[in-house]
Design an enzyme around this catalytic site. Structure first.
Site, PDB file in Angstrom:
ATOM      1  N   LYS A 175      35.240  85.360  41.426  1.00 62.13           N
ATOM      2  CA  LYS A 175      34.108  85.558  40.897  1.00 62.13           C
ATOM      3  C   LYS A 175      32.860  85.733  41.773  1.00 62.13           C
ATOM      4  O   LYS A 175      32.215  86.625  42.041  1.00 62.13           O
ATOM      5  CB  LYS A 175      33.946  84.493  39.923  1.00 62.13           C
ATOM      6  N   GLY A 220      36.259  81.548  49.173  1.00 70.54           N
ATOM      7  CA  GLY A 220      35.916  81.049  47.907  1.00 70.54           C
ATOM      8  C   GLY A 220      36.870  81.506  46.892  1.00 70.54           C
ATOM      9  O   GLY A 220      37.885  82.025  47.105  1.00 70.54           O
ATOM     10  N   CYS A 263      43.481  76.893  48.931  1.00 68.43           N
ATOM     11  CA  CYS A 263      43.778  78.223  48.782  1.00 68.43           C
ATOM     12  C   CYS A 263      45.216  78.972  48.927  1.00 68.43           C
ATOM     13  O   CYS A 263      45.704  79.675  48.102  1.00 68.43           O
ATOM     14  CB  CYS A 263      42.919  79.262  49.434  1.00 68.43           C
ATOM     15  N   GLU A 310      37.712  85.499  52.183  1.00 70.39           N
ATOM     16  CA  GLU A 310      39.172  84.788  51.861  1.00 70.39           C
ATOM     17  C   GLU A 310      39.029  84.209  50.431  1.00 70.39           C
ATOM     18  O   GLU A 310      38.468  83.142  50.353  1.00 70.39           O
ATOM     19  CB  GLU A 310      39.058  83.810  52.986  1.00 70.39           C
TER      20      GLU A 310
END
Length: 490
Positions: free
Chosen positions: A205, A202, A259, A224
């Site tokens: 944060k 994700g 990502c 990751e």
């Protein structure tokens, strides 16, 4: 209390429920059933069968969650999972075999090996952008390594999340592998428990929240994350091929919601117009003149993400910088492929990972300046370069730190399972894929074997000068020194 209220109450997943689940799985893991090669293979085969039997239902779920084109689902989600299963089935016995290692004269006579053993009960928290692949690929690694697993899929992809629970309940060993659906409350309840490893995919944060929770129990984590993956474009290239590969990595994989998606491009001022023209030409060929109607582009996952991306485009500092695209349809949550040229580095779009169909281009006078631009920011999950200049390619590989590098293409390094896939710095920690997935969920236990023969009095008191000389020689690994100590040679 009505029957409906009673059923609702039963479905509440809080810290107490999470604790009971972990205790149950830990007990089942303790039975030893997951340690056998046969059990692990049976579970991998079950997951492979689930992918084969339910392809149409998986395609429909991802279309519901993301309007993902069926080809992307079949190739980049189902196909990659199947490939992972097949790789495990081929190599698992070898991975599980203890590795014999050398010993030294210090422990003579002895032998030693490294024994791979499962960590225990692990938690996998997966994202919404590749909701099937990024849930099951880590689970496969955990199962191959012999662990019990709880999977928490993303609530932002509800159709896929529900399907994952259904498939795992139907095909896999429920005493060892479980799915917990839900959102923040359920994730919080899970993070309060003691795990033997947490695997999170994700953003940074939430990654920090996961690490904070894990620190309470000294639980190791594999993160990751993402970041602003750069693309450096030289002028000595096959421009048509480069443009198509940039588009494939940026818009052809989840419409930028990936990502490892190219986040921004760096090229020279002189070459930028040619690159923009090439990108425009290929984008029109791929998605037509009205890309908002294209069935080959995923939609934006939610209104919140749509609003975030719109805010990046509405920034005063990028006003007038759009050279292609920019069209939006709020009702359908669609944003067309968008290119922005000469974007200021202090603009909003350059201050965070874009995670969407917007591609800013930064221009420099000399391409070597691109290295300074990249290294002035956080380390990305991926970095890409298009060049035929051998010296510049070597300079890029040597000086750019990222989770992974790819020369003359984008994104496809992720399917090479002989390469570790993972981040560095802000883009994550740890790696997986192929053998690296097995290793990520495995403790490599050191084992030294000795017999009762060869017991030397030199290691025991009283510590005479001769014993001291002998022990020093043993520590130094000096055979000649040992002989000198034993026989009093000068």
């Amino acid at each position: 209390m009505s029957d409906e209220d009673s059923q609702t109450q039963k479905k509440v997943f809080d810290a107490e429920t999470a604790s009971s689940l972990v205790k149950e799985l830990r007990k089942n893991f303790g039975s030893g059933k997951t340690r056998s090669y046969e059990w692990r293979v049976s579970q991998v085969k079950a997951l492979l069968k689930a992918m084969t039997d339910n392809e149409e239902e998986i395609v429909d779920a991802l279309r519901s969650d993301l309007a993902k084109p069926s080809l992307e689902t079949v190739v980049y989600e189902i196909g990659v999972i199947k490939s992972s299963c097949e790789g495990i089935l081929k190599e698992l016995k070898h991975w599980m075999t203890p590795e014999k290692v050398k010993t030294s004269i210090r422990t003579y006579p002895s032998s030693a090996e490294i024994v791979p053993e499962p960590l225990g009960v692990v938690l996998v928290i997966s994202p919404w952008n590749y909701p099937m692949l990024l849930a099951l690929d880590p689970v496969l690694g955990a199962i191959a390594a012999g662990n019990a697993v709880v999977l928490k899929p993303s609530e932002i992809a509800p159709a896929t999340s529900s399907l994952l629970e259904k498939l795992i309940e139907k095909y896999m060993d429920q005493s060892i592998v479980r799915v917990v659906q839900g959102a923040v409350d359920e994730t919080t309840a899970l993070l309060q428990q003691k795990w033997d490893k947490i695997f999170y995919t994700g953003n940074g944060k939430v990654g920090r929240i996961v690490m904070t929770a894990a620190a309470k129990h000294l639980t190791p984590v594999l993160l990751e994350l993402g970041g602003k993956s750069p693309v450096v474009v030289d002028s000595n290239i096959n421009l048509k091929v480069a443009a198509r590969r940039i588009i494939s990595g940026k818009w052809g994989l989840n419409n930028g919601q990936s990502c490892i998606s190219p986040d921004y491009v760096i090229t020279t001022k002189d070459y930028a117009p040619k690159l923009v023209d090439a990108l425009k030409t290929e984008l029109q060929e791929f998605y037509g003149k009205n890309p908002l109607e294209s069935e080959d582009l995923s939609r934006i996952v939610s209104y919140n993400h749509f609003a975030r991306l719109s805010k990046l485009l509405n920034d005063d500092k990028v006003s007038g910088k759009i050279v292609y695209g920019g069209e939006k349809d709020e009702n359908k949550l669609r944003i067309a492929p968008t290119i922005l040229l000469d974007v200021p580095r202090d603009s909003l779009i350059m201050g965070e990972e874009i995670f969407g169909p917007l591609l800013p281009i930064i221009t420099v006078n000399e391409l070597e300046e691109s290295l300074d631009v990249i290294n002035s920011g956080d380390k990305a999950l991926a970095a890409y370069i298009f060049t035929t200049d051998k010296k510049f390619k070597e300079q890029f590989v040597k000086n750019v730190s990222a989770g992974g590098l790819l020369v003359n293409d984008t994104s496809i390094h992720v399917v090479v399972d002989t390469l570790p896939f993972g981040g560095v710095g802000e883009s994550g920690m740890g790696a997986y894929h192929g053998k690296f997935s097995f290793d990520a969920f495995t403790h490599k236990k050191a084992v030294l074997y000795r017999s009762f023969a060869g017991d030397s009095s030199s290691r025991y008191p009283p510590y005479t000068d001769t014993k001291q000389r002998l022990m020093k020689a043993l520590i130094a690994g000096s055979f000649l020194g040992i002989l000198r100590a034993l026989f009093g040679w000068s």
